[in-house]
Design a protein around this motif. Structure first.
Motif, PDB file in Angstrom:
ATOM      1  N   GLN A  19      15.320  19.248  25.657  1.00  0.00           N
ATOM      2  CA  GLN A  19      15.210  18.213  24.692  1.00  0.00           C
ATOM      3  C   GLN A  19      15.072  18.369  23.247  1.00  0.00           C
ATOM      4  O   GLN A  19      13.852  18.950  22.865  1.00  0.00           O
ATOM      5  CB  GLN A  19      13.800  17.079  25.377  1.00  0.00           C
ATOM      6  N   ASN A  20      15.334  16.902  22.270  1.00  0.00           N
ATOM      7  CA  ASN A  20      15.097  17.459  21.129  1.00  0.00           C
ATOM      8  C   ASN A  20      14.360  16.891  20.636  1.00  0.00           C
ATOM      9  O   ASN A  20      13.460  15.888  20.951  1.00  0.00           O
ATOM     10  CB  ASN A  20      16.354  16.425  20.104  1.00  0.00           C
ATOM     11  N   GLY A  21      13.155  16.970  19.328  1.00  0.00           N
ATOM     12  CA  GLY A  21      12.281  16.658  19.381  1.00  0.00           C
ATOM     13  C   GLY A  21      11.806  15.269  18.068  1.00  0.00           C
ATOM     14  O   GLY A  21      12.824  14.822  17.566  1.00  0.00           O
ATOM     15  N   ALA A  22      10.935  15.282  18.119  1.00  0.00           N
ATOM     16  CA  ALA A  22      10.893  13.831  17.132  1.00  0.00           C
ATOM     17  C   ALA A  22      10.961  13.782  15.353  1.00  0.00           C
ATOM     18  O   ALA A  22      10.499  15.003  15.221  1.00  0.00           O
ATOM     19  CB  ALA A  22       9.339  13.305  17.746  1.00  0.00           C
ATOM     20  N   TYR A  23      11.184  12.836  15.085  1.00  0.00           N
ATOM     21  CA  TYR A  23      11.850  12.642  13.842  1.00  0.00           C
ATOM     22  C   TYR A  23      10.361  11.158  13.107  1.00  0.00           C
ATOM     23  O   TYR A  23      10.667   9.997  14.392  1.00  0.00           O
ATOM     24  CB  TYR A  23      12.638  12.247  13.275  1.00  0.00           C
ATOM     25  N   TYR A  24       9.737  11.333  12.314  1.00  0.00           N
ATOM     26  CA  TYR A  24       8.553  10.646  11.933  1.00  0.00           C
ATOM     27  C   TYR A  24       9.141  10.608  10.056  1.00  0.00           C
ATOM     28  O   TYR A  24       9.069  11.537  10.158  1.00  0.00           O
ATOM     29  CB  TYR A  24       7.019  10.865  11.702  1.00  0.00           C
ATOM     30  N   PRO A  25       8.367   9.068   9.778  1.00  0.00           N
ATOM     31  CA  PRO A  25       8.805   9.096   8.495  1.00  0.00           C
ATOM     32  C   PRO A  25       7.428   9.338   7.515  1.00  0.00           C
ATOM     33  O   PRO A  25       6.766   9.386   8.454  1.00  0.00           O
ATOM     34  CB  PRO A  25      10.232   7.474   8.233  1.00  0.00           C
ATOM     35  N   MET A  78       1.420  17.566  15.207  1.00  0.00           N
ATOM     36  CA  MET A  78       3.123  17.850  15.323  1.00  0.00           C
ATOM     37  C   MET A  78       3.417  19.547  14.719  1.00  0.00           C
ATOM     38  O   MET A  78       2.540  19.332  13.724  1.00  0.00           O
ATOM     39  CB  MET A  78       4.120  17.016  14.649  1.00  0.00           C
ATOM     40  N   VAL A  79       4.497  20.103  15.466  1.00  0.00           N
ATOM     41  CA  VAL A  79       4.276  21.458  15.011  1.00  0.00           C
ATOM     42  C   VAL A  79       5.719  21.567  14.590  1.00  0.00           C
ATOM     43  O   VAL A  79       7.288  20.450  14.818  1.00  0.00           O
ATOM     44  CB  VAL A  79       4.986  22.299  16.300  1.00  0.00           C
ATOM     45  N   HIS A  80       6.119  21.804  13.431  1.00  0.00           N
ATOM     46  CA  HIS A  80       7.070  21.505  12.309  1.00  0.00           C
ATOM     47  C   HIS A  80       7.518  22.927  12.004  1.00  0.00           C
ATOM     48  O   HIS A  80       6.862  23.807  12.292  1.00  0.00           O
ATOM     49  CB  HIS A  80       7.304  21.352  10.997  1.00  0.00           C
ATOM     50  N   MET A  81       8.977  23.293  11.299  1.00  0.00           N
ATOM     51  CA  MET A  81       9.254  24.612  11.482  1.00  0.00           C
ATOM     52  C   MET A  81       8.702  26.074  10.796  1.00  0.00           C
ATOM     53  O   MET A  81       8.580  26.907  11.154  1.00  0.00           O
ATOM     54  CB  MET A  81      11.528  24.895  11.269  1.00  0.00           C
ATOM     55  N   SER A  82       7.798  25.257   9.352  1.00  0.00           N
ATOM     56  CA  SER A  82       7.001  26.365   8.918  1.00  0.00           C
ATOM     57  C   SER A  82       5.913  26.534   9.470  1.00  0.00           C
ATOM     58  O   SER A  82       5.011  27.670   9.048  1.00  0.00           O
ATOM     59  CB  SER A  82       6.624  24.740   7.656  1.00  0.00           C
ATOM     60  N   LEU A  97       0.132  17.980  21.119  1.00  0.00           N
ATOM     61  CA  LEU A  97       0.445  18.899  20.362  1.00  0.00           C
ATOM     62  C   LEU A  97       2.321  18.407  20.566  1.00  0.00           C
ATOM     63  O   LEU A  97       2.216  18.329  21.646  1.00  0.00           O
ATOM     64  CB  LEU A  97       0.425  20.093  19.997  1.00  0.00           C
ATOM     65  N   LEU A  98       2.445  17.204  19.916  1.00  0.00           N
ATOM     66  CA  LEU A  98       4.514  17.109  19.673  1.00  0.00           C
ATOM     67  C   LEU A  98       4.976  17.780  19.072  1.00  0.00           C
ATOM     68  O   LEU A  98       4.232  19.241  18.448  1.00  0.00           O
ATOM     69  CB  LEU A  98       4.140  15.861  18.531  1.00  0.00           C
ATOM     70  N   PHE A  99       6.202  18.059  18.811  1.00  0.00           N
ATOM     71  CA  PHE A  99       7.118  19.225  19.023  1.00  0.00           C
ATOM     72  C   PHE A  99       7.765  17.684  17.812  1.00  0.00           C
ATOM     73  O   PHE A  99       8.668  16.924  18.350  1.00  0.00           O
ATOM     74  CB  PHE A  99       7.897  19.716  19.379  1.00  0.00           C
ATOM     75  N   GLU A 100       9.056  18.505  16.560  1.00  0.00           N
ATOM     76  CA  GLU A 100       9.163  17.949  15.304  1.00  0.00           C
ATOM     77  C   GLU A 100      10.497  17.981  15.831  1.00  0.00           C
ATOM     78  O   GLU A 100      11.796  18.875  16.361  1.00  0.00           O
ATOM     79  CB  GLU A 100       9.550  18.414  14.037  1.00  0.00           C
ATOM     80  N   SER A 101      11.574  17.069  15.082  1.00  0.00           N
ATOM     81  CA  SER A 101      13.686  17.490  15.376  1.00  0.00           C
ATOM     82  C   SER A 101      13.957  18.687  15.170  1.00  0.00           C
ATOM     83  O   SER A 101      14.672  18.321  15.781  1.00  0.00           O
ATOM     84  CB  SER A 101      13.970  16.191  14.910  1.00  0.00           C
ATOM     85  N   SER A 102      12.874  19.634  14.411  1.00  0.00           N
ATOM     86  CA  SER A 102      14.479  20.437  14.030  1.00  0.00           C
ATOM     87  C   SER A 102      14.393  21.856  15.167  1.00  0.00           C
ATOM     88  O   SER A 102      14.704  22.716  15.454  1.00  0.00           O
ATOM     89  CB  SER A 102      13.479  21.574  13.262  1.00  0.00           C
ATOM     90  N   PHE A 103      13.502  20.944  16.759  1.00  0.00           N
ATOM     91  CA  PHE A 103      13.255  22.352  18.129  1.00  0.00           C
ATOM     92  C   PHE A 103      13.912  21.334  18.504  1.00  0.00           C
ATOM     93  O   PHE A 103      14.529  20.513  19.286  1.00  0.00           O
ATOM     94  CB  PHE A 103      11.911  22.499  17.875  1.00  0.00           C
ATOM     95  N   ILE A 104      14.312  22.116  19.761  1.00  0.00           N
ATOM     96  CA  ILE A 104      14.241  22.230  20.851  1.00  0.00           C
ATOM     97  C   ILE A 104      14.620  22.348  21.806  1.00  0.00           C
ATOM     98  O   ILE A 104      13.435  23.185  22.089  1.00  0.00           O
ATOM     99  CB  ILE A 104      16.066  22.106  21.412  1.00  0.00           C
TER     100      ILE A 104
END
Length: 581
Positions: A215-221, A233-237, A294-301
């Motif tokens: 599953q790909n992560g979520a995108y939020y504006p 939410m965890v991002h790549m950084s 903890l959620l994960f962002e769209s940069s992750f699978i």
């Protein structure tokens, strides 16, 4: 930068010469240092390459010599700086660097290099950079910037202190690198035959050993992010060294449906979907245990293995092992401007499936290595904080042997009225709780505990006097006692006391025969000592030494007693006002 004269950086430098390789013989070779040659973590040149003059890049112009300091003029926030080693004497650097060549009669090269790594220099360059998408500064801006410039002798001493702290950090990073190598080697030792094409165990597609679909992560504006409330939410950084780091994560306002869909669990592994380089694409990271969602962002699978077939530690190290990645993962990574991997490709990655008991044996061994790595990471974080503190003090004028200024001449002599009985109990208390009964750390803990008690309660614990010995401040009376213990004689401090001293010294260990008398040491005194013990316990000898080289020690002549006023001035301003008004 109070207490320190400033100079324009360019006035302390000599100019580097330039040449045009295209005017030389086309087949001649030269060593070229471009912006990518600098390792931004170690601040060193890691990848200079040989180039034929006929193929020279247009930026290959600046001739550098040993000791030159290179400062990248682009993206100054990344602090791409390095010092030219002797092996690259005569190499050619890109015009993307500003070459700082120290004039030896004006500035010490090590001091200059420490300055361009400082947060003060970086902040100055960032504030003066132009260009939104590609921020940069000019050589002129760097040459016209200001640098604190004490006398050369003091520059060298300050640089030596910072160099020593930097060396300790490098040693910790090297230890972590060795442990990473050990992990890679352990994996290959246990499962290497399957990597080399001699499979002992089944090899299946990743999709066949998953508990839930990829599953790909979520995108939020941006407007959905919040400072308070919401869900982390965890991002790549936030993911590095194979771990999600939860400190300071962004928060989002999400629906209950999204919370359920993108909620991470302990059995989940995150893989990077894309990277500027192959090395970053499809890199795995683990989720640390925590009770907060903890959620994960769209940069992750998200990858969730079926734990009846694959244990999480095994799959994580399988996907992260460089040999495995090169043989089994790399063919599924697409490479163009940005390297990446999608769900359908990731599903087809071949996975070796050893028996679960063998996976568990591997996981147990990895757990022991990870415990060592955690210890080193903690120590490295402490060293990083120490180095940042030393760096700030170095360039604000605090690391100096100049006389400590005083606004008043208060009578502080009563602070050093020695209480012999309490001194012994304090030493026993520390030695009893110091790992390994470390003699050196125990004495340092007395100093740090005294400073802590002085800050919060306005007095020393037992009226000790500290001397500036070779390895830092040393409690005079306590040290004298330990020397007598080493010589198996009774200290004259206790000549009129028939009691036997319940403390022994064997080599570098202080071994108490009993615990301290809590009736002699107050709760506040024990609390201050506890703080100091916890602070020094994980440190090495070198780290402990560096940590106590404070401004009071540096302002004192060798083997002389530290002035009480100097110790007080190492405290926060609010604590100083207790004594100086």
């Amino acid at each position: 930068m109070s207490g320190r004269s400033l100079a324009q950086l360019g006035t302390c430098l000599s100019r580097a010469s330039t040449w045009n390789p295209l005017r030389a013989s086309a087949d001649d070779l030269f060593r070229y240092i471009d912006l990518s040659s600098v390792d931004q973590d170690t601040k060193s040149i890691s990848d200079a390459r040989e180039v034929a003059c006929g193929e020279a890049p247009s930026r290959a112009r600046q001739l550098v010599i040993t000791g030159d300091v290179l400062v990248s003029t682009v993206r100054p926030n990344l602090n791409g700086v390095a010092r030219v080693p002797s092996a690259l004497d005569g190499a050619t650097a890109s015009t993307g660097f500003c070459v700082l060549r120290p004039e030896p009669t004006k500035i010490d090269g090590s001091y200059l290099f420490q300055w361009v790594k400082s947060s003060a220099f970086v902040s100055d360059m960032v504030s003066k950079a132009t260009g939104a998408s590609y921020p940069a500064v000019s050589d002129r801006i760097i040459f016209e910037s200001s640098i604190p410039l004490p006398p050369l002798e003091e520059q060298r001493r300050i640089a030596a202190i910072l160099d020593q702290a930097e060396t300790l950090r490098a040693q910790r990073r090297q230890a972590l690198a060795h442990l990473d190598t050990l992990t890679q080697s352990l994996f290959l030792d246990m499962f290497g035959d399957d990597v080399q094409g001699k499979p002992r165990f089944p090899v299946v597609a990743l999709v066949d050993v998953l508990e839930t679909p990829l599953q790909n992560g979520a995108y939020y504006p941006k407007e959905e992010y919040t400072v308070e409330g919401g869900v982390e939410m965890v991002h790549m950084s936030d993911a590095f060294n194979g771990i999600v780091h939860r400190g300071g994560l962004k928060r989002v306002n999400c629906s209950d449906a999204d919370l359920k869909k993108y909620l991470l669990g302990e059995a989940d592994i995150l893989l990077a979907r894309r990277s500027l380089t192959y090395e970053g694409a499809a890199k795995p990271c683990l989720i640390p245990p925590d009770t907060e969602p903890l959620l994960f962002e769209s940069s992750f699978i998200r990858v969730t293995p079926d734990r009846t077939k694959l244990l999480v530690p095994y799959l994580f190290h399988y996907l992260g092992n460089e040999t495995i990645r090169d043989k089994r993962v790399r063919p599924f990574i697409t490479q163009s401007t940005i390297s990446g991997i999608n769900q359908s490709n990731l599903e087809q990655v071949p996975v070796v499936v050893p028996p679960l008991p063998l996976q568990q044996t591997f996981a147990t061994r990895i757990q022991a290595i990870e415990a060592l790595k955690a210890t080193h990471r903690t120590a490295l974080a402490q060293l990083d904080a120490l180095f940042a503190s030393l760096q700030q003090r170095a360039f604000s004028g605090e690391l100096t042997r100049a006389a400590v200024p005083t606004r008043t001449k208060p009578d502080l002599s009563t602070l050093c009225t020695l209480e012999v009985k309490k001194m012994l109990e304090a030493l026993i208390y520390v030695a009893k709780r110091m790992p390994g009964h470390d003699f050196y750390k125990s004495l340092k803990a007395l100093y740090a505990g005294d400073r802590q008690h002085l800050e919060h309660h306005g007095c020393f614990i037992y009226g000790e006097t500290y001397e500036a010995l070779e390895h830092g401040p040393v409690p005079k009376a306590a040290y004298a006692l330990t020397k007598q213990l080493e010589e198996a004689t009774v200290s004259n401090l206790f000549a009129d006391d028939p009691m036997s001293i319940p403390l022994q010294r064997t080599g570098n260990q202080l071994i108490p025969a009993r615990d301290a008398d809590f009736g002699v040491l107050s709760a506040s005194e024990r609390k201050s000592l506890d703080w100091a013990i916890k602070y020094f316990a994980p440190m090495s000898f070198g780290e402990t030494k560096t940590a106590t080289h404070d401004s009071a020690y540096l302002a004192t002549a060798p083997n002389a007693p530290l002035a009480i006023e100097a110790i007080i001035r190492t405290l926060p301003e609010a604590a100083q006002r207790r004594f100086f008004g």
